[in-house]
Design a protein around this motif. Structure first.
Motif, PDB file in Angstrom:
ATOM      1  N   CYS A  61       0.828  -1.119  -0.118  1.00 14.95           N
ATOM      2  CA  CYS A  61      -0.121   0.018   0.002  1.00 14.95           C
ATOM      3  C   CYS A  61       0.711   1.075   0.111  1.00 14.95           C
ATOM      4  N   ALA A  62       2.005   1.184   0.924  1.00 12.02           N
ATOM      5  CA  ALA A  62       2.959   2.525   0.668  1.00 12.02           C
ATOM      6  C   ALA A  62       3.608   2.526  -0.607  1.00 12.02           C
ATOM      7  N   PHE A  63       3.855   1.527  -1.106  1.00 14.32           N
ATOM      8  CA  PHE A  63       4.388   1.763  -2.378  1.00 14.32           C
ATOM      9  C   PHE A  63       3.317   2.263  -3.539  1.00 14.32           C
ATOM     10  N   ILE A  64       2.095   1.994  -3.255  1.00 13.01           N
ATOM     11  CA  ILE A  64       1.106   2.295  -4.502  1.00 13.01           C
ATOM     12  C   ILE A  64       0.842   3.722  -3.968  1.00 13.01           C
ATOM     13  N   ALA A  65       0.790   4.309  -2.688  1.00 16.18           N
ATOM     14  CA  ALA A  65       0.565   5.530  -2.492  1.00 16.18           C
ATOM     15  C   ALA A  65       1.566   6.249  -2.949  1.00 16.18           C
ATOM     16  N   ILE A  66       2.995   5.863  -3.019  1.00 14.44           N
ATOM     17  CA  ILE A  66       3.875   6.947  -3.393  1.00 14.44           C
ATOM     18  C   ILE A  66       3.869   6.781  -4.915  1.00 14.44           C
ATOM     19  N   LYS A  67       3.487   5.841  -5.606  1.00 14.64           N
ATOM     20  CA  LYS A  67       3.380   5.816  -7.095  1.00 14.64           C
ATOM     21  C   LYS A  67       2.286   6.756  -7.464  1.00 14.64           C
ATOM     22  N   LYS A  68       1.368   7.105  -6.494  1.00 13.31           N
ATOM     23  CA  LYS A  68       0.277   7.927  -6.910  1.00 13.31           C
ATOM     24  C   LYS A  68       0.359   9.419  -6.204  1.00 13.31           C
ATOM     25  N   LYS A  69       2.025   9.634  -5.723  1.00 14.38           N
ATOM     26  CA  LYS A  69       2.176  10.614  -5.297  1.00 14.38           C
ATOM     27  C   LYS A  69       1.527  11.026  -4.019  1.00 14.38           C
ATOM     28  N   LYS A  70       0.921  10.372  -3.256  1.00 11.89           N
ATOM     29  CA  LYS A  70       0.491  10.527  -1.761  1.00 11.89           C
ATOM     30  C   LYS A  70       1.459  10.354  -0.902  1.00 11.89           C
ATOM     31  N   ILE A  71       2.261  11.421  -0.724  1.00 13.03           N
ATOM     32  CA  ILE A  71       3.364  11.471  -0.096  1.00 13.03           C
ATOM     33  C   ILE A  71       2.803  11.259   1.533  1.00 13.03           C
ATOM     34  N   LYS A  72       2.135  11.811   2.232  1.00 11.37           N
ATOM     35  CA  LYS A  72       1.607  11.895   3.391  1.00 11.37           C
ATOM     36  C   LYS A  72       1.205  10.415   3.933  1.00 11.37           C
ATOM     37  N   LEU A  73       0.396   9.855   3.123  1.00 10.44           N
ATOM     38  CA  LEU A  73      -0.106   8.480   3.185  1.00 10.44           C
ATOM     39  C   LEU A  73       1.187   7.371   3.281  1.00 10.44           C
ATOM     40  N   HIS A  74       1.950   7.829   2.221  1.00 12.63           N
ATOM     41  CA  HIS A  74       3.094   6.827   2.256  1.00 12.63           C
ATOM     42  C   HIS A  74       3.970   6.939   3.376  1.00 12.63           C
ATOM     43  N   ARG A  76       2.904   7.762   6.513  1.00 12.08           N
ATOM     44  CA  ARG A  76       2.328   6.990   7.768  1.00 12.08           C
ATOM     45  C   ARG A  76       2.361   5.680   7.381  1.00 12.08           C
ATOM     46  N   LEU A  77       1.916   4.987   6.253  1.00 12.93           N
ATOM     47  CA  LEU A  77       2.096   3.629   6.166  1.00 12.93           C
ATOM     48  C   LEU A  77       3.558   3.120   6.292  1.00 12.93           C
ATOM     49  N   ILE A  78       4.518   3.822   5.818  1.00 17.10           N
ATOM     50  CA  ILE A  78       5.733   3.294   6.254  1.00 17.10           C
ATOM     51  C   ILE A  78       6.367   3.248   7.678  1.00 17.10           C
ATOM     52  N   PHE A  80       4.191   2.822  10.214  1.00 13.96           N
ATOM     53  CA  PHE A  80       3.188   1.819  10.504  1.00 13.96           C
ATOM     54  C   PHE A  80       3.672   0.420  10.323  1.00 13.96           C
ATOM     55  N   ALA A  81       4.529   0.310   9.237  1.00 12.86           N
ATOM     56  CA  ALA A  81       5.376  -0.965   8.714  1.00 12.86           C
ATOM     57  C   ALA A  81       6.560  -1.143   9.520  1.00 12.86           C
ATOM     58  N   ILE A  82       7.055   0.010   9.931  1.00 15.37           N
ATOM     59  CA  ILE A  82       8.302   0.059  10.962  1.00 15.37           C
ATOM     60  C   ILE A  82       7.698  -0.385  12.261  1.00 15.37           C
ATOM     61  N   MET A  83       6.704   0.228  12.878  1.00 16.83           N
ATOM     62  CA  MET A  83       6.112  -0.182  14.022  1.00 16.83           C
ATOM     63  C   MET A  83       5.561  -1.806  14.061  1.00 16.83           C
ATOM     64  N   LEU A  84       5.108  -2.213  12.990  1.00 21.13           N
ATOM     65  CA  LEU A  84       4.546  -3.596  12.786  1.00 21.13           C
ATOM     66  C   LEU A  84       5.972  -4.655  12.895  1.00 21.13           C
ATOM     67  N   SER A  85       7.104  -4.109  12.366  1.00 16.48           N
ATOM     68  CA  SER A  85       8.101  -4.890  12.227  1.00 16.48           C
ATOM     69  C   SER A  85       8.607  -4.902  13.595  1.00 16.48           C
ATOM     70  N   VAL A  86       8.866  -3.853  14.366  1.00 17.42           N
ATOM     71  CA  VAL A  86       9.243  -3.796  15.795  1.00 17.42           C
ATOM     72  C   VAL A  86       8.442  -4.637  16.704  1.00 17.42           C
ATOM     73  N   LEU A  87       7.271  -4.873  16.788  1.00 13.74           N
ATOM     74  CA  LEU A  87       6.195  -5.416  17.447  1.00 13.74           C
ATOM     75  C   LEU A  87       6.270  -7.034  17.073  1.00 13.74           C
ATOM     76  N   PHE A  88       6.493  -7.276  15.664  1.00 15.78           N
ATOM     77  CA  PHE A  88       6.787  -8.741  15.407  1.00 15.78           C
ATOM     78  C   PHE A  88       8.044  -9.103  16.308  1.00 15.78           C
ATOM     79  N   LEU A  89       8.932  -8.441  16.131  1.00 11.87           N
ATOM     80  CA  LEU A  89      10.308  -8.673  16.663  1.00 11.87           C
ATOM     81  C   LEU A  89      10.183  -8.943  18.186  1.00 11.87           C
TER      82      LEU A  89
END
Length: 176
Positions: A61-74, A76-78, A80-89
């Motif tokens: 979704c972050a990849f799609i957001a940046i391709k659509k030039k939705k920088i703020k959404l991108h 926020r998604l990244i 969130f992905a970092i937080m998820l990765s930390v939670l996973f760890l």
């Protein structure tokens, strides 16, 4: 922001990136050697496999957001992905500190496939740490051209780690 300012800002993060890139795998490996005689109230592997699946989805979704030039959404998604990765760890380490490792029971070709996926997953999960941190530092210091360059490497590595985490869980789940 001019290039020299971005470079100076980025350099402020380099020591932290190096420290975290070394410390995270070393601490995780050290914690694997510690066994706590406690039973967790929930069975974590399906939870952290789900977190990996969500991470993969968020990255796409972050990849799609940046391709659509939705920088703020991108952005926020990244985050969130970092937080998820930390939670996973955290969950992954907690599980392995309180439970014995599960042995894969498959034989023949499927065992080779499993171990290939597992080994590449583990190695790339270590390799991707500095890539994620550098990519993020370049974004927050507004060094966008360099951010884009490294993101082209970071994205597929991180996505591979997230997806193979799910695949490893699915393949080993019958043996829990």
């Amino acid at each position: 922001m001019n290039n020299s300012k971005a470079l100076l800002d980025e350099k402020k993060y380099n020591k932290l990136i190096v420290v975290l890139s070394i410390a995270i795998p070393v601490v995780v490996a050290a914690l694997f050697g510690i066994k706590i005689d406690a039973e967790l109230p929930i069975f974590l592997p399906p939870i952290y496999a789900t977190i990996n699946a969500i991470t993969a989805l968020v990255l796409v979704c972050a990849f799609i957001a940046i391709k659509k030039k939705k920088i703020k959404l991108h952005e926020r998604l990244i985050k969130f992905a970092i937080m998820l990765s930390v939670l996973f760890l955290v969950m992954y380490v907690a599980y392995h500190m309180t439970s014995d490792s599960t042995k894969f029971g498959g034989e023949g070709t499927i065992a080779y496939v499993y171990y290939f996926i597992l080994i590449t997953h583990i190695l790339l999960s270590i390799v991707v740490i500095p890539f994620i941190l550098i990519t993020y530092a370049r974004a927050i210091t507004n060094n966008i051209e360099k951010h884009k360059k490294i993101a082209k490497i970071t994205f597929p590595l991180w996505l591979y780690v997230a997806i193979t985490g799910v695949v490893v869980y699915i393949m080993i789940s019958p043996y829990y």
